[in-house]
Scaffold this active site. Structure first.
Site, PDB file in Angstrom:
ATOM      1  N   HIS A  70       0.830  -1.195   0.000  1.00 58.71           N
ATOM      2  CA  HIS A  70       0.000   0.000   0.000  1.00 58.71           C
ATOM      3  C   HIS A  70       0.868   1.251   0.000  1.00 58.71           C
ATOM      4  CE1 HIS A  70      -3.431   2.597   1.399  1.00 58.71           C
ATOM      5  NE2 HIS A  70      -2.412   3.269   1.929  1.00 58.71           N
ATOM      6  N   GLU A  71       1.814   1.329   0.921  1.00 63.11           N
ATOM      7  CA  GLU A  71       2.609   2.545   1.062  1.00 63.11           C
ATOM      8  C   GLU A  71       3.506   2.789  -0.142  1.00 63.11           C
ATOM      9  OE1 GLU A  71       1.981   4.713   3.236  1.00 63.11           O
ATOM     10  OE2 GLU A  71       0.669   3.487   4.471  1.00 63.11           O
TER      11      GLU A  71
END
Length: 248
Positions: A70-71
């Site tokens: 995600h990041e």
């Protein structure tokens, strides 16, 4: 720990050099979160992953692949586009979890909070019973992660439609030129990102996907994309409707 990634050393090739991504784990600056700072080109982005404190012992945000996946997809977004940023990131994490042609519901962050419900309000799902979010839901939401869930769920459904149409292959991470659904999906995913304007919204993101399909596949997936967008309220003119082009 560092995660080196260098851009071209020539500006003429698309970017400044020596701006590798750096990352830290069990960062002491916070808890129960992770974040990614995105300074201007030529400066290193930085990912921080914290400890999650809802269980004993605490759980490391670096140990659930959803979190770094995600990041790593984060860029600089604002307002509704902030929700878009969170959603693209969830959708990328969703893609990394797929190991067969099956498209099961995807639940984000089960490990880090020690809960089968995960960290989002709904699983990402092709079932409108499991996940009832549509474009109309955006008007009732004011937090970026909640707004993001709408677009991420729509992309989950796009992925499922492309798998249904073109199939699935286990070599999607090493064969970008394949023609199966999970590869086509990631090609369109990546291609559509730079086609969006600054501070994109749901409508411009849909347009970017459609244009990406024209650019790479001569519009082969146009009707499939329209039908999927429309099924979540992003039909023609995007007036919270399910209308599709007359030739689809």
């Amino acid at each position: 720990m560092g995660s080196p990634r260098r851009h071209s050393t020539s500006r003429s090739l698309g970017g400044k050099a020596v701006d590798r991504v750096t990352a830290s784990i069990q960062d002491s600056a916070g808890t129960n979160n992770a974040d990614f700072s995105t300074p201007p080109d030529g400066q290193s982005g930085h990912m921080r992953r914290y400890l999650f404190t809802s269980s004993n012992p605490n759980r490391d945000g670096a140990l659930e692949n959803d979190v770094p996946a995600h990041e790593n997809t984060q860029t600089a977004w604002v307002e509704t586009a902030g929700g878009m940023g969170e959603s693209w990131s969830d959708a990328m994490a969703d893609w990394t979890e797929k190991t067969s042609a099956a498209v099961p519901d995807d639940v984000m962050g089960q490990y880090i909070i020690n809960s089968p419900a995960g960290i989002r309000t709904h699983p990402y799902s092709t079932s409108s019973t499991v996940n009832p979010l549509t474009y109309a839901s955006v008007g009732t939401l004011n937090k970026v992660h909640n707004i993001g869930e709408v677009w991420a769920n729509l992309l989950h459904n796009v992925y499922a439609a492309l798998i249904g149409q073109w199939g699935w292959s286990p070599d999607s991470r090493t064969n970008p030129d394949g023609t199966v659904g999970n590869i086509v999906y990631m090609r369109l995913f990546i291609d559509s990102l730079p086609l969006q304007p600054c501070n994109p919204n749901f409508l411009t993101a849909c347009n970017a996907w459609l244009q990406a399909d024209v650019n790479r596949y001569n519009g082969t997936n146009r009707c499939l994309l329209w039908k999927t967008f429309a099924s979540k309220g992003l039909g023609v003119n995007a007036a919270n409707n399910a209308d599709i082009p007359s030739d689809c």
